[in-house]
Enzyme design. Sequence first.
Site, PDB file in Angstrom:
ATOM      1  CB  SER A  24      34.667  39.504  38.956  1.00 40.90           C
ATOM      2  OG  SER A  24      33.610  38.643  39.338  1.00 40.90           O
ATOM      3  CB  THR A  25      30.753  42.023  40.118  1.00 40.33           C
ATOM      4  OG1 THR A  25      30.613  40.693  40.616  1.00 40.33           O
ATOM      5  CG2 THR A  25      29.417  42.738  40.167  1.00 40.33           C
ATOM      6  CG  ASP A  29      40.485  34.999  40.511  1.00 34.33           C
ATOM      7  OD1 ASP A  29      41.550  34.385  40.740  1.00 34.33           O
ATOM      8  OD2 ASP A  29      39.871  34.933  39.425  1.00 34.33           O
TER       9      ASP A  29
END
Length: 395
Positions: free
Chosen positions: A211-212, A335
Amino acid sequence: MTTAFSAAQAATAAGARLRVMIVDDAIVVRGLFARWIEAEPDLELIASLRNGREAVDAIDRVKPDVVVLDVDMPELDGISALPQLLSKRPGVTVIMASTLTRRNAEISLRALALGATDYITKPSSQNEINAATDFHRDLIEKIRCLGRRAHKPVAAPPAPPAEPMTHILAPPLVPQVVPAAKPLHYAQQHGPITLRPMPLTAPRAILIGASTGGPQALNKVLTNIDNVIAQAPVLITQHMPPTFTAILSEHLSRLTRRPVHEAVHGEEIVAGSIYMAPGGRHMSVTQSNGAPVIEISNGAPINFCKPAVDPLFTSAAQVWGARALAVVLTGMGHDGLAGAHDIINAGGHVIAQDEATSVVWGMPGQVALAGLCSAVLPIDDIGPKLSRLFAGDRA
């Protein structure tokens, strides 16, 4: 992911407020962002400016922790202002903001390479921005999480929301000979992390969740595993909107000189290829005529994400069992945690990026602290570790 209330409550109790600068040429957008920020007790709006020139001139004086920087602005646009802002205030967290177009996606990904921390895609109209509760939540959470990660001591990732997890905590489906677990003395505030043994045989598929900070992390991993890609398919779920995933796939394909593309529903999964979950769709794996194939679905967001990592990991566990290897890279939230449990329960293995090299140690931190990992490594070590694993190193 922490709730806005709990994060704000903790920060307020500690007497810490993040200083935020908004830079956008649209007065209505600046006003809306300002109201959202001022409503949070742990955030402080210290400047609301019209263009990059004003931001460059003001940054020494106002000393922001976080800058939300629009891409398209008169006089000095976001991509031109970015290096000047970072030069004047090294370490400041910069979140690029743009509407979802191919041009803006390319600029936002270029900004990450130039030192921006993350990006956020704005709805295309003022009415859509006003109505977009997900965008409001994402903006505030990015400001809070990324700003505190860069400027405050890092705390352990929060526990995920309580939910039924019996399906992921069931006894392992594949018996394993497990040597005594070894503690990894990682970070004092977390305590030791228990590591599982490495695989005894080379995996048949590599599953990556990010993600990030993921685009930069993927660059480093994929450029170091050419021999691995030749032997096993690589499937990636990167939290990104549509268009962004297509551009990232093109970039990674040029970088690795391997075919990287947005996965297509029903296509067969073969070694030598890298499959990217398309933005706004979930990617999972199924079988057709005995061969693994891609499944693309348009279901509801999972863990507030679409695409989400959990469907990829969980389905891969069902298809490849003990020969599945998951890699969890930098990212906010949790997640991938449920899917990582499923990988382990099927006899597979998990590697996570370490805290020191993660932009945010949320996703990898969750699987590491849950005791699901065979290794927790700096980003530069993950590719070489995978290469050694496929070469027969089982340490």
